[in-house]
Design a protein around this motif. Structure first.
Motif, PDB file in Angstrom:
ATOM      1  N   MET A  45       0.861  -1.170   0.000  1.00 57.78           N
ATOM      2  CA  MET A  45       0.000   0.000   0.000  1.00 57.78           C
ATOM      3  C   MET A  45       0.899   1.222   0.000  1.00 57.78           C
ATOM      4  SD  MET A  45      -2.906   1.171  -0.285  1.00 57.78           S
ATOM      5  CE  MET A  45      -4.007   2.539   0.051  1.00 57.78           C
ATOM      6  N   ARG A  46       1.100   1.788  -1.172  1.00 56.44           N
ATOM      7  CA  ARG A  46       2.029   2.897  -1.311  1.00 56.44           C
ATOM      8  C   ARG A  46       1.294   4.224  -1.255  1.00 56.44           C
ATOM      9  NH1 ARG A  46       6.966   2.067  -0.210  1.00 56.44           N
ATOM     10  NH2 ARG A  46       7.559   3.803  -1.543  1.00 56.44           N
ATOM     11  N   LEU A  47       1.967   5.207  -0.680  1.00 58.64           N
ATOM     12  CA  LEU A  47       1.466   6.575  -0.639  1.00 58.64           C
ATOM     13  C   LEU A  47       2.422   7.504  -1.365  1.00 58.64           C
ATOM     14  CD1 LEU A  47       0.330   6.925   3.104  1.00 58.64           C
ATOM     15  CD2 LEU A  47      -1.109   6.439   1.113  1.00 58.64           C
ATOM     16  N   ARG A  48       1.860   8.498  -2.052  1.00 59.77           N
ATOM     17  CA  ARG A  48       2.663   9.584  -2.619  1.00 59.77           C
ATOM     18  C   ARG A  48       2.843  10.653  -1.553  1.00 59.77           C
ATOM     19  NH1 ARG A  48      -0.814   8.857  -7.132  1.00 59.77           N
ATOM     20  NH2 ARG A  48      -2.124  10.523  -6.296  1.00 59.77           N
ATOM     21  N   VAL A  49       4.027  11.244  -1.506  1.00 61.84           N
ATOM     22  CA  VAL A  49       4.326  12.312  -0.556  1.00 61.84           C
ATOM     23  C   VAL A  49       4.579  13.597  -1.343  1.00 61.84           C
ATOM     24  CG1 VAL A  49       5.846  13.112   1.298  1.00 61.84           C
ATOM     25  CG2 VAL A  49       5.360  10.659   1.036  1.00 61.84           C
ATOM     26  N   ALA A  50       3.795  14.640  -1.036  1.00 62.95           N
ATOM     27  CA  ALA A  50       3.960  15.921  -1.730  1.00 62.95           C
ATOM     28  C   ALA A  50       3.975  17.045  -0.707  1.00 62.95           C
ATOM     29  CB  ALA A  50       2.832  16.144  -2.728  1.00 62.95           C
ATOM     30  N   ARG A  51       4.948  17.927  -0.823  1.00 68.87           N
ATOM     31  CA  ARG A  51       4.983  19.115   0.047  1.00 68.87           C
ATOM     32  C   ARG A  51       3.990  20.125  -0.510  1.00 68.87           C
ATOM     33  NH1 ARG A  51       7.633  24.051   1.244  1.00 68.87           N
ATOM     34  NH2 ARG A  51       8.387  24.169   3.420  1.00 68.87           N
ATOM     35  N   ILE A  52       3.029  20.547   0.346  1.00 67.28           N
ATOM     36  CA  ILE A  52       1.955  21.411  -0.147  1.00 67.28           C
ATOM     37  C   ILE A  52       1.931  22.782   0.516  1.00 67.28           C
ATOM     38  CG2 ILE A  52       0.492  19.465  -0.792  1.00 67.28           C
ATOM     39  CD1 ILE A  52      -1.090  19.976   1.802  1.00 67.28           C
ATOM     40  N   GLY A  53       2.796  23.020   1.493  1.00 60.40           N
ATOM     41  CA  GLY A  53       2.763  24.320   2.145  1.00 60.40           C
ATOM     42  C   GLY A  53       3.849  24.462   3.187  1.00 60.40           C
ATOM     43  N   SER A  54       3.842  25.643   3.823  1.00 64.33           N
ATOM     44  CA  SER A  54       4.826  25.971   4.860  1.00 64.33           C
ATOM     45  C   SER A  54       4.114  26.484   6.105  1.00 64.33           C
ATOM     46  CB  SER A  54       5.806  27.043   4.364  1.00 64.33           C
ATOM     47  OG  SER A  54       6.547  26.581   3.252  1.00 64.33           O
ATOM     48  N   LEU A  55       4.720  26.217   7.244  1.00 65.12           N
ATOM     49  CA  LEU A  55       4.259  26.752   8.518  1.00 65.12           C
ATOM     50  C   LEU A  55       4.969  28.074   8.804  1.00 65.12           C
ATOM     51  CD1 LEU A  55       4.559  23.387  10.473  1.00 65.12           C
ATOM     52  CD2 LEU A  55       2.437  24.423   9.622  1.00 65.12           C
ATOM     53  N   PRO A  56       4.438  28.888   9.711  1.00 60.47           N
ATOM     54  CA  PRO A  56       5.115  30.141  10.043  1.00 60.47           C
ATOM     55  C   PRO A  56       6.527  29.946  10.569  1.00 60.47           C
ATOM     56  CG  PRO A  56       2.859  30.164  10.865  1.00 60.47           C
ATOM     57  CD  PRO A  56       3.128  28.776  10.378  1.00 60.47           C
ATOM     58  N   GLN A  57       6.769  28.793  11.212  1.00 67.63           N
ATOM     59  CA  GLN A  57       8.100  28.455  11.697  1.00 67.63           C
ATOM     60  C   GLN A  57       8.180  26.942  11.860  1.00 67.63           C
ATOM     61  OE1 GLN A  57       8.937  29.537  15.847  1.00 67.63           O
ATOM     62  NE2 GLN A  57       6.744  29.839  16.171  1.00 67.63           N
ATOM     63  N   ALA A  58       9.395  26.445  11.991  1.00 69.04           N
ATOM     64  CA  ALA A  58       9.567  25.010  12.249  1.00 69.04           C
ATOM     65  C   ALA A  58       9.146  24.708  13.683  1.00 69.04           C
ATOM     66  CB  ALA A  58      11.012  24.607  12.025  1.00 69.04           C
ATOM     67  N   PHE A  59       8.346  23.678  13.861  1.00 69.74           N
ATOM     68  CA  PHE A  59       7.972  23.269  15.207  1.00 69.74           C
ATOM     69  C   PHE A  59       7.607  21.794  15.226  1.00 69.74           C
ATOM     70  CE2 PHE A  59       3.866  25.270  13.707  1.00 69.74           C
ATOM     71  CZ  PHE A  59       3.093  24.122  13.652  1.00 69.74           C
ATOM     72  N   SER A  60       7.438  21.280  16.417  1.00 71.17           N
ATOM     73  CA  SER A  60       6.983  19.902  16.634  1.00 71.17           C
ATOM     74  C   SER A  60       5.993  19.928  17.781  1.00 71.17           C
ATOM     75  CB  SER A  60       8.175  18.991  16.969  1.00 71.17           C
ATOM     76  OG  SER A  60       8.805  19.416  18.166  1.00 71.17           O
ATOM     77  N   LYS A  61       5.460  18.748  18.136  1.00 73.46           N
ATOM     78  CA  LYS A  61       4.633  18.591  19.328  1.00 73.46           C
ATOM     79  C   LYS A  61       3.343  19.401  19.319  1.00 73.46           C
ATOM     80  CE  LYS A  61       8.551  17.416  22.309  1.00 73.46           C
ATOM     81  NZ  LYS A  61       8.023  16.131  22.769  1.00 73.46           N
ATOM     82  N   ALA A  62       2.841  19.728  18.136  1.00 74.40           N
ATOM     83  CA  ALA A  62       1.550  20.410  18.035  1.00 74.40           C
ATOM     84  C   ALA A  62       0.426  19.382  18.034  1.00 74.40           C
ATOM     85  CB  ALA A  62       1.507  21.262  16.768  1.00 74.40           C
ATOM     86  N   ALA A  63      -0.799  19.865  18.095  1.00 76.27           N
ATOM     87  CA  ALA A  63      -1.989  19.026  17.937  1.00 76.27           C
ATOM     88  C   ALA A  63      -2.766  19.547  16.739  1.00 76.27           C
ATOM     89  CB  ALA A  63      -2.852  19.067  19.200  1.00 76.27           C
ATOM     90  N   ALA A  64      -3.502  18.678  16.061  1.00 71.23           N
ATOM     91  CA  ALA A  64      -4.215  19.090  14.849  1.00 71.23           C
ATOM     92  C   ALA A  64      -5.557  18.395  14.760  1.00 71.23           C
ATOM     93  CB  ALA A  64      -3.377  18.794  13.602  1.00 71.23           C
ATOM     94  N   ALA A  65      -6.484  19.055  14.050  1.00 71.09           N
ATOM     95  CA  ALA A  65      -7.819  18.494  13.859  1.00 71.09           C
ATOM     96  C   ALA A  65      -8.345  18.907  12.497  1.00 71.09           C
ATOM     97  CB  ALA A  65      -8.768  18.971  14.961  1.00 71.09           C
ATOM     98  N   ALA A  66      -9.100  18.001  11.867  1.00 73.26           N
ATOM     99  CA  ALA A  66      -9.701  18.269  10.560  1.00 73.26           C
ATOM    100  C   ALA A  66     -10.999  19.051  10.746  1.00 73.26           C
ATOM    101  CB  ALA A  66      -9.968  16.969   9.825  1.00 73.26           C
ATOM    102  N   LEU A  67     -11.197  20.059   9.902  1.00 73.79           N
ATOM    103  CA  LEU A  67     -12.393  20.888   9.917  1.00 73.79           C
ATOM    104  C   LEU A  67     -13.198  20.666   8.641  1.00 73.79           C
ATOM    105  CD1 LEU A  67     -10.818  24.231  11.207  1.00 73.79           C
ATOM    106  CD2 LEU A  67     -11.968  22.455  12.561  1.00 73.79           C
ATOM    107  N   PRO A  68     -14.438  21.114   8.604  1.00 73.34           N
ATOM    108  CA  PRO A  68     -15.231  20.994   7.372  1.00 73.34           C
ATOM    109  C   PRO A  68     -14.583  21.724   6.197  1.00 73.34           C
ATOM    110  CG  PRO A  68     -16.643  21.513   9.247  1.00 73.34           C
ATOM    111  CD  PRO A  68     -15.227  21.663   9.730  1.00 73.34           C
ATOM    112  N   ARG A  69     -14.997  21.340   4.994  1.00 80.45           N
ATOM    113  CA  ARG A  69     -14.545  21.950   3.735  1.00 80.45           C
ATOM    114  C   ARG A  69     -13.039  21.815   3.535  1.00 80.45           C
ATOM    115  NH1 ARG A  69     -17.814  25.520   6.111  1.00 80.45           N
ATOM    116  NH2 ARG A  69     -16.142  27.013   6.471  1.00 80.45           N
ATOM    117  N   GLY A  70     -12.472  20.707   4.011  1.00 81.35           N
ATOM    118  CA  GLY A  70     -11.072  20.415   3.750  1.00 81.35           C
ATOM    119  C   GLY A  70     -10.083  21.288   4.477  1.00 81.35           C
ATOM    120  N   ARG A  71     -10.496  21.895   5.577  1.00 80.98           N
ATOM    121  CA  ARG A  71      -9.609  22.787   6.309  1.00 80.98           C
ATOM    122  C   ARG A  71      -8.960  22.057   7.481  1.00 80.98           C
ATOM    123  NH1 ARG A  71     -10.915  27.934   4.452  1.00 80.98           N
ATOM    124  NH2 ARG A  71     -10.082  29.062   6.235  1.00 80.98           N
TER     125      ARG A  71
END
Length: 314
Positions: A45-71
């Motif tokens: 089961m292969r996945l393609r990896v594509a860089r699609i954007g940048s963060l304001p700065q390099a960081f780790s240890k954040a939390a994330a959640a999916a929102l409606p409309r692909g946000r």
């Protein structure tokens, strides 16, 4: 908390056998079972990896959640020796700061409940029981009824509109608890992992919570568990090598563990594991969030946003 100076210096001499919520001893949560069968041969089961954007700065240890409309919403994090209070939101390739948390934090976990995003635990120099509710429409963030105990380094999954929290660190011990958050505050126990575990990959498919890898008092682990809402804990797979500080998301009925320089595909039905992708950078404590037909990965010590999507063949 992971990489907190105060935690690095303290001795972890207590065996992690406590529940997350006060008074949860004798809760009736079922004892775990461990499979001894050999891991099946890998599936493709292969996945393609594509860089699609940048963060304001390099960081780790954040939390994330999916929102409606692909946000996507990305909360807190750790950069340059400090916790962050930023709330990033938007299309994954164009995230921007839309608000601030009440306090800087990292090593928290996020979940969408109704129209709000909830941020559980984390902390800055010490673990916290804090729960913060964020309104994606305005970026406003407010404290709501807290967890029963301080908790960081945990994972979260949502099933049936309820948030389930797995593992973590209480500032005194590694937590083995899998609990459900109560909107009025505190938690109720669901199950217990065989060992106190922090920094595991945690997600859900259907009505099952999955926990992959993580850090135990004995070191990083290879175990992958399925946790039922009835309290049954079953080891159904074994990672090729011990893994911690990785993130996990589900896509197309499979689990994907993102950490280091690779993405592992885990088949919940058979326990088979294969390498689904190689990453362009080594990631530690990234976020991994399913949005539509792809997994969006942020941070991990970089300022990059990647999309993982199916490359066919599975």
């Amino acid at each position: 908390m992971g990489k907190f100076a105060c935690v690095r210096s303290c001795a972890l001499g207590v065996l992690a056998i406590a529940f997350l919520a006060a008074g949860c001893g004798g809760s009736g949560a079922r004892a775990p079972t461990t499979s001894t069968r050999r891991t099946p041969p890998p599936v493709t089961m292969r996945l393609r990896v594509a860089r699609i954007g940048s963060l304001p700065q390099a960081f780790s240890k954040a939390a994330a959640a999916a929102l409606p409309r692909g946000r996507l919403m990305v909360l807190g994090g750790y950069a340059n020796g400090q916790s962050l209070d930023t709330i990033l939101e938007g299309p994954p390739g164009r995230l921007r700061v839309v608000g601030r948390l009440p306090e800087p934090t990292h090593d928290a976990a996020a979940a969408v409940l109704g129209r709000f995003v909830y941020l559980f635990g984390g902390g800055e120099t010490l673990s916290t029981p804090s729960v913060v509710r964020i309104d994606p429409r305005t970026g406003s963030a407010v404290e709501v009824p807290a967890l029963g105990n301080p908790l960081s380094d945990l994972g979260a999954a949502v099933i049936g509109g309820r948030a389930y929290l797995s593992g973590g660190y209480t500032d005194a011990e590694f937590s083995a608890g899998v609990v459900r958050y109560l909107r009025g505050g505190g938690t109720t126990p669901i199950a217990r992992l065989p060992y106190g575990t922090r920094y595991a990959g945690v997600t859900a498919i259907g009505r099952t919570i999955y926990v992959a890898g993580g850090l135990t008092r004995a070191g990083a682990t290879r175990a992958v568990y399925a946790v039922s809402l009835a309290g049954r804990v079953r080891q159904f797979a074994t990672l090729p090598a011990p893994e911690d500080h990785a993130a996990m998301a589900a896509l197309g009925g499979r689990l994907y563990l993102v950490g280091g320089r690779r993405v592992l595909a885990i088949d919940p039905a058979s326990g088979a594991i294969s390498v689904a992708a190689r990453l362009p950078a080594s990631l530690s404590d990234p976020t991994a969030t399913t949005i539509g037909k792809r997994i969006v990965v942020t941070g991990g010590g970089t300022n990059s946003v990647w999309a993982l999507s199916s490359a066919g063949g599975g």
